[in-house]
Design an enzyme around this catalytic site. Structure first.
Site, PDB file in Angstrom:
ATOM      1  N   GLY A 126       0.632  -1.312  -0.079  1.00  0.00           N
ATOM      2  CA  GLY A 126       0.095   0.090  -0.322  1.00  0.00           C
ATOM      3  C   GLY A 126       0.821   1.518  -0.213  1.00  0.00           C
ATOM      4  O   GLY A 126       2.436   1.214   0.270  1.00  0.00           O
ATOM      5  N   GLN A 186       2.907   9.740   2.175  1.00  0.00           N
ATOM      6  CA  GLN A 186       4.087   9.641   1.812  1.00  0.00           C
ATOM      7  C   GLN A 186       5.399  10.034   0.779  1.00  0.00           C
ATOM      8  O   GLN A 186       6.465   9.361   1.190  1.00  0.00           O
ATOM      9  CB  GLN A 186       4.202   8.045   1.914  1.00  0.00           C
ATOM     10  CG  GLN A 186       3.662   6.915   3.305  1.00  0.00           C
ATOM     11  CD  GLN A 186       3.489   5.231   3.508  1.00  0.00           C
ATOM     12  OE1 GLN A 186       2.322   4.983   2.444  1.00  0.00           O
ATOM     13  NE2 GLN A 186       4.308   5.392   3.530  1.00  0.00           N
ATOM     14  N   CYS A 208       5.896  -0.020   7.660  1.00  0.00           N
ATOM     15  CA  CYS A 208       5.544   1.231   6.696  1.00  0.00           C
ATOM     16  C   CYS A 208       6.955   1.088   6.268  1.00  0.00           C
ATOM     17  O   CYS A 208       8.268   1.509   6.472  1.00  0.00           O
ATOM     18  CB  CYS A 208       5.416   2.108   7.662  1.00  0.00           C
ATOM     19  SG  CYS A 208       4.781   3.719   7.493  1.00  0.00           S
ATOM     20  N   LEU A 209       6.981   1.092   4.673  1.00  0.00           N
ATOM     21  CA  LEU A 209       7.572   2.014   3.577  1.00  0.00           C
ATOM     22  C   LEU A 209       8.700   3.025   3.893  1.00  0.00           C
ATOM     23  O   LEU A 209       9.507   3.488   3.530  1.00  0.00           O
ATOM     24  CB  LEU A 209       6.833   2.590   2.677  1.00  0.00           C
ATOM     25  CG  LEU A 209       6.458   0.768   1.776  1.00  0.00           C
ATOM     26  CD1 LEU A 209       5.954   1.258   0.727  1.00  0.00           C
ATOM     27  CD2 LEU A 209       7.559   0.588   1.668  1.00  0.00           C
ATOM     28  N   HIS A 217      -4.381   1.183   8.498  1.00  0.00           N
ATOM     29  CA  HIS A 217      -2.934   1.342   7.810  1.00  0.00           C
ATOM     30  C   HIS A 217      -2.750   3.218   6.555  1.00  0.00           C
ATOM     31  O   HIS A 217      -1.952   4.136   7.410  1.00  0.00           O
ATOM     32  CB  HIS A 217      -1.884   0.904   7.742  1.00  0.00           C
ATOM     33  CG  HIS A 217      -0.391   1.087   7.291  1.00  0.00           C
ATOM     34  ND1 HIS A 217       0.446   0.950   8.622  1.00  0.00           N
ATOM     35  CD2 HIS A 217       0.501   1.639   6.307  1.00  0.00           C
ATOM     36  CE1 HIS A 217       1.696   1.044   8.179  1.00  0.00           C
ATOM     37  NE2 HIS A 217       1.486   1.590   6.788  1.00  0.00           N
ATOM     38  N   GLU A 218      -3.086   3.245   5.701  1.00  0.00           N
ATOM     39  CA  GLU A 218      -2.943   4.350   5.120  1.00  0.00           C
ATOM     40  C   GLU A 218      -4.250   5.255   5.492  1.00  0.00           C
ATOM     41  O   GLU A 218      -3.368   6.184   4.488  1.00  0.00           O
ATOM     42  CB  GLU A 218      -4.016   3.622   3.270  1.00  0.00           C
ATOM     43  CG  GLU A 218      -2.909   2.053   2.865  1.00  0.00           C
ATOM     44  CD  GLU A 218      -0.486   2.242   2.781  1.00  0.00           C
ATOM     45  OE1 GLU A 218      -0.703   3.646   3.172  1.00  0.00           O
ATOM     46  OE2 GLU A 218      -0.591   1.276   2.696  1.00  0.00           O
ATOM     47  N   HIS A 238      -2.721   6.946   7.543  1.00  0.00           N
ATOM     48  CA  HIS A 238      -1.649   8.464   6.634  1.00  0.00           C
ATOM     49  C   HIS A 238      -2.375   9.243   5.982  1.00  0.00           C
ATOM     50  O   HIS A 238      -1.329  10.876   6.663  1.00  0.00           O
ATOM     51  CB  HIS A 238      -0.586   7.844   5.399  1.00  0.00           C
ATOM     52  CG  HIS A 238       0.097   6.611   6.256  1.00  0.00           C
ATOM     53  ND1 HIS A 238       1.499   7.276   6.737  1.00  0.00           N
ATOM     54  CD2 HIS A 238       0.914   4.984   5.689  1.00  0.00           C
ATOM     55  CE1 HIS A 238       2.345   6.050   6.502  1.00  0.00           C
ATOM     56  NE2 HIS A 238       2.188   5.006   5.899  1.00  0.00           N
TER      57      HIS A 238
HETATM   58  O1  GNR Z   1       3.699  -3.312   2.178  1.00  0.00           O
HETATM   59  C1  GNR Z   1       3.491  -2.598   3.723  1.00  0.00           C
HETATM   60  N1  GNR Z   1       3.155  -4.041   4.548  1.00  0.00           N
HETATM   61  C2  GNR Z   1       2.554  -4.067   5.203  1.00  0.00           C
HETATM   62  C3  GNR Z   1       2.546  -4.329   6.229  1.00  0.00           C
HETATM   63  C4  GNR Z   1       1.836  -4.795   7.182  1.00  0.00           C
HETATM   64  C5  GNR Z   1       0.823  -4.013   7.624  1.00  0.00           C
HETATM   65  C6  GNR Z   1       0.526  -3.063   6.882  1.00  0.00           C
HETATM   66  C7  GNR Z   1       1.484  -2.439   5.613  1.00  0.00           C
HETATM   67  S1  GNR Z   1       1.615  -1.471   4.379  1.00  0.00           S
HETATM   68  C8  GNR Z   1       2.854  -1.371   4.598  1.00  0.00           C
HETATM   69  C9  GNR Z   1       3.244  -0.104   2.771  1.00  0.00           C
HETATM   70  C10 GNR Z   1       2.961   0.945   3.775  1.00  0.00           C
HETATM   71  O2  GNR Z   1       4.111   1.876   4.368  1.00  0.00           O
HETATM   72  N2  GNR Z   1       2.155   2.028   3.113  1.00  0.00           N
HETATM   73  O3  GNR Z   1       1.864   2.957   3.820  1.00  0.00           O
HETATM   74 NI    NI Z   2       2.912   2.888   5.979  1.00  0.00          NI
END
Ligand code: GNR
Ligand code: NI
Length: 170
Positions: A46, A51, A92-93, A134-135, A138
């Site tokens: 995601g 980001q 998270c990236l 999660h997104e 953000h």
């Molecule tokens: O790539 C991602 N893997 C992930 C794994 C577990 C819970 C959430 C994520 S999202 C993350 C990519 C990201 O940072 N999205 O904002």
């Molecule tokens: Ni993230």
């Protein structure tokens, strides 16, 4: 097509609140395409516009095994959350190399616009439910580490600042 640079925690721009998209036009579709390319390249499941330092409510998600099921979320809203929760080890990236458990709703219902500006609704559970929540965090300026204890947050900040300094050397 373009790869976009991803902001790293603790960058203060990760805490900006995204504004709704006013019109789903070619500018937004180009952003979506570049975000998808950036997500697949990372690789991640995601990516939120926040980001890549764009503060508009745009998200791309692909939790499929073969990375062939792109979901484009524009102005997404969670319209229902289950009382039941699930715990998932998140990453998270924007917080590279850090993984920890976060508790969230197990099932959600999402209302969103697609890249044509059409309203869509879908139900999510498992990793997709985790990823959508999660997104959307953000887009509200929230990074998953903010669910962890202040002690863990400080350790993560210290570790990532050190990584950043090491990366600037040599
Ligand atoms: O790539 C991602 N893997 C992930 C794994 C577990 C819970 C959430 C994520 S999202 C993350 C990519 C990201 O940072 N999205 O904002
Ligand atoms: Ni993230």
């Amino acid at each position: 097509m373009a790869l976009l640079p991803i902001l790293r925690y603790p960058d203060p721009r990760l805490h900006k609140v995204a504004k709704p998209v006013q019109v789903v036009d070619d500018r937004i579709r180009t952003l979506v395409r570049d975000m998808a390319e950036t997500m697949y390249d990372a690789p991640g499941v995601g990516l939120a516009a926040t980001q890549v330092d764009v503060h508009e409510r745009v998200v791309v998600i692909d939790v499929s095994e073969d990375s062939n099921d792109l979901r484009v979320l524009i102005n997404p809203e969670i319209i229902w959350k289950s009382e039941e929760t699930q715990v998932y080890e998140e990453g998270c990236l924007s917080v590279p190399g850090i993984y920890d458990e976060v508790q969230r709703a197990a099932r959600i219902r999402v209302r969103t616009l697609d890249e044509q500006g059409e309203t869509r609704e879908f139900d999510a559970e498992g990793l997709l439910a985790v990823c959508v929540q999660h997104e959307l965090d953000h887009l509200m300026g929230k990074v998953f580490v903010e669910y962890l204890s202040p002690l863990k947050q400080n350790r993560i900040k210290t570790r990532l600042r050190k990584q950043e300094r090491e990366a600037l050397k040599v």
